[in-house]
Design a protein around this motif. Structure first.
Motif, PDB file in Angstrom:
ATOM      1  N   GLY A  52     -33.822 -51.633  41.705  1.00  9.66           N
ATOM      2  CA  GLY A  52     -34.563 -50.949  40.642  1.00  9.66           C
ATOM      3  C   GLY A  52     -33.605 -50.212  39.729  1.00  9.66           C
ATOM      4  O   GLY A  52     -32.510 -49.813  40.131  1.00  9.66           O
ATOM      5  N   ARG A  53     -34.019 -50.036  38.492  1.00 15.08           N
ATOM      6  CA  ARG A  53     -33.147 -49.423  37.481  1.00 15.08           C
ATOM      7  C   ARG A  53     -32.837 -47.967  37.804  1.00 15.08           C
ATOM      8  O   ARG A  53     -31.704 -47.526  37.749  1.00 15.08           O
ATOM      9  CB  ARG A  53     -33.791 -49.507  36.091  1.00 15.08           C
ATOM     10  CG  ARG A  53     -33.825 -50.907  35.526  1.00 15.08           C
ATOM     11  CD  ARG A  53     -35.177 -51.517  35.857  1.00 15.08           C
ATOM     12  NE  ARG A  53     -35.413 -52.775  35.179  1.00 15.08           N
ATOM     13  CZ  ARG A  53     -35.277 -53.960  35.739  1.00 15.08           C
ATOM     14  NH1 ARG A  53     -34.844 -54.074  36.964  1.00 15.08           N
ATOM     15  NH2 ARG A  53     -35.559 -55.051  35.079  1.00 15.08           N
ATOM     16  N   ARG A  54     -33.883 -47.192  38.126  1.00 17.20           N
ATOM     17  CA  ARG A  54     -33.684 -45.765  38.377  1.00 17.20           C
ATOM     18  C   ARG A  54     -32.810 -45.544  39.607  1.00 17.20           C
ATOM     19  O   ARG A  54     -31.887 -44.723  39.588  1.00 17.20           O
ATOM     20  CB  ARG A  54     -35.030 -45.068  38.547  1.00 17.20           C
ATOM     21  CG  ARG A  54     -34.879 -43.560  38.697  1.00 17.20           C
ATOM     22  CD  ARG A  54     -36.187 -42.879  38.880  1.00 17.20           C
ATOM     23  NE  ARG A  54     -36.755 -43.269  40.169  1.00 17.20           N
ATOM     24  CZ  ARG A  54     -37.810 -42.717  40.707  1.00 17.20           C
ATOM     25  NH1 ARG A  54     -38.452 -41.776  40.077  1.00 17.20           N
ATOM     26  NH2 ARG A  54     -38.250 -43.117  41.878  1.00 17.20           N
ATOM     27  N   THR A  55     -33.069 -46.256  40.687  1.00 13.37           N
ATOM     28  CA  THR A  55     -32.277 -46.103  41.909  1.00 13.37           C
ATOM     29  C   THR A  55     -30.808 -46.422  41.649  1.00 13.37           C
ATOM     30  O   THR A  55     -29.916 -45.684  42.075  1.00 13.37           O
ATOM     31  CB  THR A  55     -32.828 -47.023  43.016  1.00 13.37           C
ATOM     32  OG1 THR A  55     -34.201 -46.694  43.230  1.00 13.37           O
ATOM     33  CG2 THR A  55     -32.047 -46.887  44.294  1.00 13.37           C
ATOM     34  N   LEU A  56     -30.560 -47.518  40.932  1.00 13.90           N
ATOM     35  CA  LEU A  56     -29.181 -47.901  40.624  1.00 13.90           C
ATOM     36  C   LEU A  56     -28.514 -46.870  39.713  1.00 13.90           C
ATOM     37  O   LEU A  56     -27.341 -46.538  39.904  1.00 13.90           O
ATOM     38  CB  LEU A  56     -29.157 -49.289  39.976  1.00 13.90           C
ATOM     39  CG  LEU A  56     -27.794 -49.955  39.873  1.00 13.90           C
ATOM     40  CD1 LEU A  56     -27.155 -50.130  41.244  1.00 13.90           C
ATOM     41  CD2 LEU A  56     -27.926 -51.299  39.173  1.00 13.90           C
ATOM     42  N   LEU A  57     -29.265 -46.319  38.768  1.00 14.56           N
ATOM     43  CA  LEU A  57     -28.716 -45.291  37.880  1.00 14.56           C
ATOM     44  C   LEU A  57     -28.361 -44.030  38.655  1.00 14.56           C
ATOM     45  O   LEU A  57     -27.277 -43.458  38.477  1.00 14.56           O
ATOM     46  CB  LEU A  57     -29.719 -44.974  36.762  1.00 14.56           C
ATOM     47  CG  LEU A  57     -29.309 -43.877  35.781  1.00 14.56           C
ATOM     48  CD1 LEU A  57     -28.037 -44.266  35.031  1.00 14.56           C
ATOM     49  CD2 LEU A  57     -30.445 -43.601  34.806  1.00 14.56           C
ATOM     50  N   VAL A  58     -29.253 -43.585  39.518  1.00 14.00           N
ATOM     51  CA  VAL A  58     -28.991 -42.382  40.321  1.00 14.00           C
ATOM     52  C   VAL A  58     -27.726 -42.567  41.156  1.00 14.00           C
ATOM     53  O   VAL A  58     -26.822 -41.717  41.141  1.00 14.00           O
ATOM     54  CB  VAL A  58     -30.197 -42.050  41.234  1.00 14.00           C
ATOM     55  CG1 VAL A  58     -29.845 -40.979  42.256  1.00 14.00           C
ATOM     56  CG2 VAL A  58     -31.396 -41.623  40.407  1.00 14.00           C
ATOM     57  N   TRP A  59     -27.662 -43.678  41.882  1.00 13.97           N
ATOM     58  CA  TRP A  59     -26.501 -43.927  42.744  1.00 13.97           C
ATOM     59  C   TRP A  59     -25.216 -44.056  41.937  1.00 13.97           C
ATOM     60  O   TRP A  59     -24.174 -43.522  42.332  1.00 13.97           O
ATOM     61  CB  TRP A  59     -26.725 -45.172  43.602  1.00 13.97           C
ATOM     62  CG  TRP A  59     -27.521 -44.873  44.822  1.00 13.97           C
ATOM     63  CD1 TRP A  59     -28.850 -45.133  45.019  1.00 13.97           C
ATOM     64  CD2 TRP A  59     -27.060 -44.216  46.001  1.00 13.97           C
ATOM     65  NE1 TRP A  59     -29.235 -44.679  46.260  1.00 13.97           N
ATOM     66  CE2 TRP A  59     -28.154 -44.115  46.883  1.00 13.97           C
ATOM     67  CE3 TRP A  59     -25.830 -43.702  46.393  1.00 13.97           C
ATOM     68  CZ2 TRP A  59     -28.050 -43.529  48.140  1.00 13.97           C
ATOM     69  CZ3 TRP A  59     -25.727 -43.118  47.648  1.00 13.97           C
ATOM     70  CH2 TRP A  59     -26.820 -43.035  48.506  1.00 13.97           C
ATOM     71  N   SER A  60     -25.268 -44.770  40.831  1.00 10.10           N
ATOM     72  CA  SER A  60     -24.035 -44.987  40.069  1.00 10.10           C
ATOM     73  C   SER A  60     -23.526 -43.691  39.445  1.00 10.10           C
ATOM     74  O   SER A  60     -22.315 -43.440  39.449  1.00 10.10           O
ATOM     75  CB  SER A  60     -24.231 -46.069  39.018  1.00 10.10           C
ATOM     76  OG  SER A  60     -25.198 -45.686  38.070  1.00 10.10           O
ATOM     77  N   MET A  61     -24.427 -42.847  38.952  1.00  3.13           N
ATOM     78  CA  MET A  61     -23.970 -41.583  38.368  1.00  3.13           C
ATOM     79  C   MET A  61     -23.430 -40.638  39.438  1.00  3.13           C
ATOM     80  O   MET A  61     -22.409 -39.975  39.229  1.00  3.13           O
ATOM     81  CB  MET A  61     -25.082 -40.929  37.556  1.00  3.13           C
ATOM     82  CG  MET A  61     -25.368 -41.682  36.264  1.00  3.13           C
ATOM     83  SD  MET A  61     -26.425 -40.796  35.126  1.00  3.13           S
ATOM     84  CE  MET A  61     -25.279 -39.598  34.450  1.00  3.13           C
TER      85      MET A  61
END
Length: 192
Positions: A57-66
């Motif tokens: 998912g976009r949000r999960t990947l964004l949270v983890w990457s940041m």
């Protein structure tokens, strides 16, 4: 989303612009090769995005990457004496922030109905550019203290990860035509 665009631009573009100067300031033996390695880290970041944006998912990947970018900036700041550690953490920072950009781009487009999407993306992009401009002034003033510069960058990335976590659920797995119909029905002028 505006804040996330600002913080991700501040962190990733701020470091990317100053990375050769930072490598020179900490006396790496070949800063241009190290910058090349830093830039090459875009490739794994893009590959991770390709394979995981639809799985996680976009949000999960964004949270983890940041958040992982924030940890890498701290790792870079903790030990600036060993070149291998500096270049490794800097490259990982770049790879994770690239993953963050890709997931943020997907998520940003999907959050808005098509009739306002281009205006929304323009506003978000402007916020990102403002973050990159502010980063140039902040990083320029902190160049003499690289550790503080990296802690500020890490703080921005971590804050962006936290804010990403509290965003509403993304449209991962949804048929966007159905989502757009629901939004159009909910916000149509006849309902006002």
């Amino acid at each position: 989303l505006i804040t996330i665009w600002f913080l991700l631009s501040f962190g990733s573009l701020g470091i990317s612009t100053w990375i050769s100067t930072l490598f020179t300031d900490i006396n790496l033996s070949d800063p241009y090769l190290d910058v090349f390695i830093f830039s090459l880290a875009n490739l794994p970041g893009n590959l991770v995005s390709i394979f995981f944006v639809d799985k996680l998912g976009r949000r999960t990947l964004l949270v983890w990457s940041m958040c992982l970018s924030a940890l890498c900036a701290i790792g870079f700041a903790i030990n600036t004496k060993q070149a291998i550690i500096v270049v490794t953490f800097a490259a990982l920072f770049n790879a994770f922030s690239t993953t963050g950009w890709n997931s943020l781009d997907c998520m940003s487009v999907e959050y808005f109905p098509s009739n306002v999407r281009t205006s929304a993306m323009g506003l978000l992009s402007s916020s990102g550019r403002l973050g990159a401009i502010v980063a140039q002034f902040v990083n320029g003033s902190l160049e003499s203290n690289i550790n503080i510069l990296l802690y500020v960058t890490s703080g921005c990335m971590a804050l962006g990860g936290i804010i990403s976590y509290i965003l509403p659920k993304d449209n991962y797995g949804s048929n966007l035509d159905i989502v757009e119909d629901i939004i159009d029905e909910k916000y149509s002028y006849s309902n006002i």
